[in-house]
Design a protein around this motif. Structure first.
Motif, mmCIF file in Angstrom:
data_model
loop_
_atom_site.group_PDB
_atom_site.id
_atom_site.type_symbol
_atom_site.label_atom_id
_atom_site.label_comp_id
_atom_site.label_asym_id
_atom_site.label_seq_id
_atom_site.Cartn_x
_atom_site.Cartn_y
_atom_site.Cartn_z
ATOM 1 N N VAL A 36 0.963 -1.148 -0.119
ATOM 2 C CA VAL A 36 0.066 0.184 0.064
ATOM 3 C C VAL A 36 1.003 1.215 0.180
ATOM 4 C CG1 VAL A 36 -1.615 1.222 1.043
ATOM 5 C CG2 VAL A 36 -1.690 -1.223 1.473
ATOM 6 N N ALA A 82 -9.198 -0.275 -0.876
ATOM 7 C CA ALA A 82 -8.610 1.326 -0.989
ATOM 8 C C ALA A 82 -9.605 2.153 -0.394
ATOM 9 C CB ALA A 82 -8.610 1.340 -2.443
ATOM 10 N N VAL A 102 -3.581 0.493 -3.765
ATOM 11 C CA VAL A 102 -3.400 -0.773 -3.128
ATOM 12 C C VAL A 102 -2.922 -1.883 -4.142
ATOM 13 C CG1 VAL A 102 -4.612 -2.887 -2.143
ATOM 14 C CG2 VAL A 102 -5.343 -0.684 -1.485
#
Length: 125
Positions: A36, A82, A102
């Motif tokens: 991430v 996300a 993501v």
């Protein structure tokens, strides 16, 4: 969407955690690594001039919260991950804008690929 004018940024890149997200049973059972990237937009002037952590976003806390979303309850889609993370970023009072990407490098895609990712950007305005 670029960072809105007048905002500074804090970036967290390459946060890694194992999650059990996906639409396939083996993804939920076996899990996989997710990566991430987070950018938050805020005015750092109060924190910078006062040298005050309470006036900014504690990126250690934010990193742990993002990690907890990835390792938390499974979701089918990285789009869902996300959105949950961008909402989390915006829940921090100083944050006015956030971008979350993501990455799912082990996605079950039947052809060779380097990465698949979803990016969402939102603001309080």
């Amino acid at each position: 969407m670029p960072l809105p004018s007048g905002l500074d940024r804090i970036d967290l890149r390459g946060l890694r955690a194992r999650g059990h997200h996906g639409v396939f049973e083996h993804e939920r059972r076996d899990g996989q690594e997710f990566v991430v990237d987070v950018t938050v937009g805020l005015d750092i002037t109060p924190a910078g001039t006062g040298d005050d952590l309470a006036a900014t976003v504690d990126y250690g806390v934010l990193a742990q919260q993002i990690h907890d979303v990835v390792t938390g309850p499974p979701m089918d889609l990285i789009e869902s991950l996300a959105l949950r993370m961008v909402d989390l970023c915006l829940s921090h009072p100083p944050v006015q804008w956030a971008s979350v990407t993501v990455h799912k490098p082990e996605a079950p895609i039947p052809v060779a690929f380097d990465d698949v990712s979803v990016t969402t950007e939102r603001s309080k305005q």
